[in-house]
Design a protein around this motif. Sequence first.
Motif, PDB file in Angstrom:
ATOM      1  N   ALA A  22       0.843  -1.097   0.020  1.00 20.90           N
ATOM      2  CA  ALA A  22      -0.007   0.153   0.255  1.00 20.90           C
ATOM      3  C   ALA A  22       0.834   1.124   0.050  1.00 20.90           C
ATOM      4  O   ALA A  22       0.540   2.235  -0.636  1.00 20.90           O
ATOM      5  CB  ALA A  22      -1.051   0.084   1.379  1.00 20.90           C
ATOM      6  N   ALA A  23       1.873   1.163   0.804  1.00 21.63           N
ATOM      7  CA  ALA A  23       2.666   2.544   1.002  1.00 21.63           C
ATOM      8  C   ALA A  23       3.536   2.765  -0.385  1.00 21.63           C
ATOM      9  O   ALA A  23       3.572   3.911  -1.049  1.00 21.63           O
ATOM     10  CB  ALA A  23       3.811   2.261   2.033  1.00 21.63           C
ATOM     11  N   LEU A  24       4.011   1.424  -1.032  1.00 24.92           N
ATOM     12  CA  LEU A  24       4.702   1.954  -2.357  1.00 24.92           C
ATOM     13  C   LEU A  24       3.811   2.478  -3.399  1.00 24.92           C
ATOM     14  O   LEU A  24       4.147   3.281  -4.408  1.00 24.92           O
ATOM     15  CB  LEU A  24       5.583   0.530  -2.776  1.00 24.92           C
ATOM     16  CG  LEU A  24       6.638   0.229  -1.671  1.00 24.92           C
ATOM     17  CD1 LEU A  24       7.138  -1.139  -2.103  1.00 24.92           C
ATOM     18  CD2 LEU A  24       7.578   1.480  -1.706  1.00 24.92           C
ATOM     19  N   GLY A 210       1.962  -7.435  21.255  1.00 28.38           N
ATOM     20  CA  GLY A 210       0.837  -6.920  21.545  1.00 28.38           C
ATOM     21  C   GLY A 210       1.141  -5.297  21.859  1.00 28.38           C
ATOM     22  O   GLY A 210       0.327  -4.231  21.802  1.00 28.38           O
ATOM     23  N   LYS A 211       2.397  -4.951  22.516  1.00 32.51           N
ATOM     24  CA  LYS A 211       2.936  -3.527  22.514  1.00 32.51           C
ATOM     25  C   LYS A 211       3.750  -3.034  21.321  1.00 32.51           C
ATOM     26  O   LYS A 211       4.080  -1.971  21.489  1.00 32.51           O
ATOM     27  CB  LYS A 211       3.714  -3.473  23.690  1.00 32.51           C
ATOM     28  CG  LYS A 211       2.987  -3.779  25.205  1.00 32.51           C
ATOM     29  CD  LYS A 211       3.889  -3.787  26.589  1.00 32.51           C
ATOM     30  CE  LYS A 211       4.901  -4.785  26.626  1.00 32.51           C
ATOM     31  NZ  LYS A 211       5.499  -4.698  27.802  1.00 32.51           N
ATOM     32  N   GLY A 212       3.721  -4.232  20.483  1.00 34.11           N
ATOM     33  CA  GLY A 212       4.735  -3.625  19.235  1.00 34.11           C
ATOM     34  C   GLY A 212       4.254  -2.364  18.304  1.00 34.11           C
ATOM     35  O   GLY A 212       3.132  -1.807  18.577  1.00 34.11           O
ATOM     36  N   ILE A 213       5.082  -2.039  17.762  1.00 32.74           N
ATOM     37  CA  ILE A 213       4.778  -0.984  16.611  1.00 32.74           C
ATOM     38  C   ILE A 213       4.050  -1.491  15.418  1.00 32.74           C
ATOM     39  O   ILE A 213       3.986  -2.931  15.295  1.00 32.74           O
ATOM     40  CB  ILE A 213       6.090  -0.131  16.200  1.00 32.74           C
ATOM     41  CG1 ILE A 213       6.992  -1.080  15.382  1.00 32.74           C
ATOM     42  CG2 ILE A 213       6.901   0.291  17.476  1.00 32.74           C
ATOM     43  CD1 ILE A 213       7.919  -0.386  14.653  1.00 32.74           C
ATOM     44  N   PRO A 214       3.106  -0.747  14.611  1.00 31.92           N
ATOM     45  CA  PRO A 214       2.313  -1.249  13.668  1.00 31.92           C
ATOM     46  C   PRO A 214       3.262  -1.523  12.341  1.00 31.92           C
ATOM     47  O   PRO A 214       4.362  -1.052  12.352  1.00 31.92           O
ATOM     48  CB  PRO A 214       1.537   0.030  13.468  1.00 31.92           C
ATOM     49  CG  PRO A 214       2.071   1.162  13.804  1.00 31.92           C
ATOM     50  CD  PRO A 214       2.909   0.530  14.976  1.00 31.92           C
ATOM     51  N   PRO A 215       2.707  -2.357  11.459  1.00 34.91           N
ATOM     52  CA  PRO A 215       3.588  -2.786  10.579  1.00 34.91           C
ATOM     53  C   PRO A 215       3.727  -1.678   9.315  1.00 34.91           C
ATOM     54  O   PRO A 215       4.647  -1.618   8.842  1.00 34.91           O
ATOM     55  CB  PRO A 215       2.631  -3.919   9.793  1.00 34.91           C
ATOM     56  CG  PRO A 215       1.162  -3.751  10.513  1.00 34.91           C
ATOM     57  CD  PRO A 215       1.281  -3.261  11.770  1.00 34.91           C
ATOM     58  N   GLU A 216       2.994  -0.514   9.697  1.00 35.42           N
ATOM     59  CA  GLU A 216       3.016   0.488   8.665  1.00 35.42           C
ATOM     60  C   GLU A 216       4.548   1.240   8.996  1.00 35.42           C
ATOM     61  O   GLU A 216       5.069   1.882   7.915  1.00 35.42           O
ATOM     62  CB  GLU A 216       1.907   1.519   8.885  1.00 35.42           C
ATOM     63  CG  GLU A 216       0.677   1.156   8.393  1.00 35.42           C
ATOM     64  CD  GLU A 216      -0.083   0.302   9.037  1.00 35.42           C
ATOM     65  OE1 GLU A 216      -1.021  -0.580   8.449  1.00 35.42           O
ATOM     66  OE2 GLU A 216       0.224  -0.008  10.423  1.00 35.42           O
TER      67      GLU A 216
END
Length: 264
Positions: A22-24, A210-216
Motif C-alpha cells: 500500500a505504501a509503495l 501486543g505492545k509492538g509498533i504497527p506494520p506501517e
Amino acid sequence: MTQQRTVIVTGAGTGIGQATAAALKAQGWQVFATMRRPDPARHGPDALPLDVTSDESVAACVAEVMKRTGRIDAIVNNAGVDMVGAAEETSMAEAHALFETNFFGVHRLIQAVLPIMRAQGSGRIVTTGSIAGFLPTPFSAFYSAAKHALEGYTDTLAFEVAPFGIRCSLIQPGFIKTELRGKKAEAATRIDAYTNLRNRAGASFDANVGKGIPPERVAETIAKALNSATPKPRYRVGRDAAMLHIVRRYMPGFVFQAGLKRQF
C-alpha cells in the motif's frame, strides 16, 4: 512497456507485506503484491499468485511481471512463517519446511530476478529480517537460525551484485503487531520437561507483540530503503530493535544472557 518503477512484494496478503504494498503504491510504484492465493476483488488486478517454495511458481510470477512491464526494479522479500518449539522438539522435516520459506524462498526469488536486474544495470533487493537475526529467541531456534542466515546471505550478496548497480538492504524490525504470531506453527512433538519454560516464553513474547509498533512503521522503512539513492545495508525498526542491537554488541555476554532469562 512502462517506465514506472516496478516492485514485487512477497507475503503481501497481511501485515508488513500488505502495508508495504500500500505504501509503495501510494508513492507511485507499480506494485505486484504476491501471495499464495490472491483474491483479485480484494487485492486488485496486480496481485499475483506466488509460492516462494516452488521454482515453477517463482518463474511464472517473474515471467508475468516481465510480460506486463518489461522490467523489475525492486523486490521486497517479506514472505515468512513462524514455528514455536524447543530445538529438541523440532523434527528435521519441520526445520526444513521453515527454511524452505524463510531462507531458500528468498534466494529462489533473488536468483530469478538477478539476470533481469543485471541486464538493466540497476535494481533494489530489500529483505525483511528480524531482531531474531542477532538475538537468541527461546523456543524459536529455527526461525532465529533462518533470520541469522539472511544476515550472512544479504551481506555477501551485496558485495557480489554492487558492480551491476544492484543494492541490497536488510530490514530488522523489533516487536511488530502482525498476524504472524497468531498463525504460528507448533512443533508436533511436545516434551513435558519444556512445558513451563515454553509457556512462560510464549506469554512474554505475545505480550511484547501486543505492545509492538504497527506494520506501517516497517513499511515506511522499506520504502525509505527503496527510494534512497544510497540505501543502508541495515535498517532497524522500532526502539527495541535499536536498543537491543547496542546492548547485544557492547554488554558482557553473561550479563546479556541474564537479561534475556528475565525477559523470557
